[in-house]
Write an enzyme that holds these catalytic residues in place. Structure first.
Site, PDB file in Angstrom:
ATOM      1  N   HIS A 186      -8.072  -4.840   3.467  1.00  0.00           N
ATOM      2  CA  HIS A 186      -7.243  -5.841   2.784  1.00  0.00           C
ATOM      3  C   HIS A 186      -5.903  -6.038   3.489  1.00  0.00           C
ATOM      4  O   HIS A 186      -5.277  -7.072   3.346  1.00  0.00           O
ATOM      5  CB  HIS A 186      -7.035  -5.447   1.321  1.00  0.00           C
ATOM      6  N   SER A 213      -6.849   0.015   5.046  1.00  0.00           N
ATOM      7  CA  SER A 213      -7.652  -0.843   4.181  1.00  0.00           C
ATOM      8  C   SER A 213      -7.868  -2.196   4.848  1.00  0.00           C
ATOM      9  O   SER A 213      -6.942  -2.778   5.420  1.00  0.00           O
ATOM     10  CB  SER A 213      -6.935  -1.057   2.846  1.00  0.00           C
ATOM     11  N   GLU A 251     -20.075  -1.893  -2.106  1.00  0.00           N
ATOM     12  CA  GLU A 251     -19.124  -2.770  -2.803  1.00  0.00           C
ATOM     13  C   GLU A 251     -19.634  -4.214  -2.787  1.00  0.00           C
ATOM     14  O   GLU A 251     -19.278  -4.985  -1.891  1.00  0.00           O
ATOM     15  CB  GLU A 251     -17.739  -2.706  -2.131  1.00  0.00           C
ATOM     16  N   HIS A 302     -16.891  -7.050  -2.213  1.00  0.00           N
ATOM     17  CA  HIS A 302     -15.960  -7.126  -1.083  1.00  0.00           C
ATOM     18  C   HIS A 302     -16.567  -7.923   0.082  1.00  0.00           C
ATOM     19  O   HIS A 302     -17.516  -7.491   0.724  1.00  0.00           O
ATOM     20  CB  HIS A 302     -15.611  -5.695  -0.642  1.00  0.00           C
ATOM     21  N   ASP A 336     -11.918  -9.645  -2.492  1.00  0.00           N
ATOM     22  CA  ASP A 336     -12.784  -9.117  -3.538  1.00  0.00           C
ATOM     23  C   ASP A 336     -13.058 -10.240  -4.525  1.00  0.00           C
ATOM     24  O   ASP A 336     -12.120 -10.801  -5.114  1.00  0.00           O
ATOM     25  CB  ASP A 336     -12.102  -7.948  -4.263  1.00  0.00           C
ATOM     26  N   GLN A 381       0.837  -1.196   0.000  1.00  0.00           N
ATOM     27  CA  GLN A 381       0.000   0.000   0.000  1.00  0.00           C
ATOM     28  C   GLN A 381       0.886   1.265   0.000  1.00  0.00           C
ATOM     29  O   GLN A 381       0.591   2.234  -0.682  1.00  0.00           O
ATOM     30  CB  GLN A 381      -0.886  -0.024   1.252  1.00  0.00           C
TER      31      GLN A 381
HETATM   32 ZN    ZN Z   1     -12.070  -5.037  -1.261  1.00  0.00          ZN
END
Ligand code: ZN
Length: 279
Positions: A195, A193, A250, A253, A202, A158
């Site tokens: 993630h 995030s 989303e 996700h 995702d 990131q």
């Molecule tokens: Zn995501």
């Protein structure tokens, strides 16, 4: 307390019955206090964990930047009627909150494992990867073609992403400050995030790999939405919760929270912040 218990168990020191009753009562009170203390400690441990991990998240491009922020923070869940029985029985790591006010520490690490059948090499938290693998295998069994387009991302990844974007804007003539400000609206900060946590994935239909609301109309997404709780997953950023999550709808996700919490969250139509009673 242990002495009392041991004494009660082996009965070596029996005195009069009234003393015994008193002791029993005392023991009951102590036992209750101990249980209360244990619950309190567990709650505090959970709070500390969540506080240490200051939050923020979102994504709208595979493995890359994120322009997910749609709203400014929210001011609270409705509280009261929310059922949270699974919290007590679920290990804390499953319910770690990561959002714009609960960010992961810079040195956060997690043991990850490869996602079965994913040729792109995405990884997931090793403690939950089997659940994800089962979900993907069952989707396949149902005749669907689900594709992983992002899973665990390191904080370093990131950071590199941000540095590259800032450099790009500086090269285009923006000042360092301008470049950083613009990048901040596009890519979520390291640790902010979900993630980065290793419990978010995702998932898209191979026939429709675009990360937008229309993903929800694919058969793959509909199957995932209907079945995800069986494997401990929730739709993390539902439609209508943008003000609370800070992230746009989303449909792709998914977040692992464990089966018990997943059922409670999805059945009550909550987002994770509402379920945990935090923002
Ligand atoms: Zn995501």
């Amino acid at each position: 307390m242990r002495d009392e218990r041991a004494e009660g168990r082996d009965g070596r020191k029996r005195r009069s019955s009234s003393v015994g009753r008193r002791r029993k009562k005392k023991y009951r009170v102590k036992k209750r206090f101990f249980v209360f203390l244990l619950i309190l400690i567990l709650c505090l441990a959970g709070m500390v964990r969540c506080t240490v991990h200051r939050l923020t998240d979102g994504d709208s491009s595979p493995d890359g930047g994120s322009t997910g922020f749609d709203g400014i923070g929210a001011d609270g869940s409705e509280g009261g009627s929310v059922q949270r029985t699974a919290i007590a029985s679920t290990e804390a790591w499953k319910l770690t909150l990561v959002n714009k006010t609960h960010r992961l520490p810079e040195d956060y690490t997690v043991e990850t494992a490869a996602i079965a059948g994913d040729t792109a090499g995405h990884t997931f938290d090793a403690r939950a990867v089997d659940s994800l693998n089962r979900m993907l295998a069952d989707a396949k069994e149902a005749g669907l073609d689900v594709m992983v387009c992002s899973a665990y991302r390191t904080i370093e990844y990131q950071e590199n992403l941000i540095a590259a974007q800032v450099a790009k804007y500086v090269a285009q003539g923006l000042s360092q400050a301008e470049a950083e400000a613009r990048t901040a609206t596009e890519i979520i900060e390291p640790g902010a995030s979900e993630h980065n946590l290793g419990l978010a994935v995702d998932l898209v239909a191979r026939s429709y790999q675009t990360l937008d609301a229309a993903q929800a109309s694919t058969a793959e997404n509909q199957w995932l939405l209907a079945n995800c709780t069986r494997y401990g997953f929730i739709l993390r950023y539902p439609d209508g919760k943008q003000e609370i999550t800070g992230i746009i709808y989303e449909p792709w996700h998914f977040r692992y929270v464990g089966e018990a919490a997943a059922s409670e969250i999805m059945e009550q139509g909550l987002c994770l912040e509402e379920y945990l009673g935090q923002n």
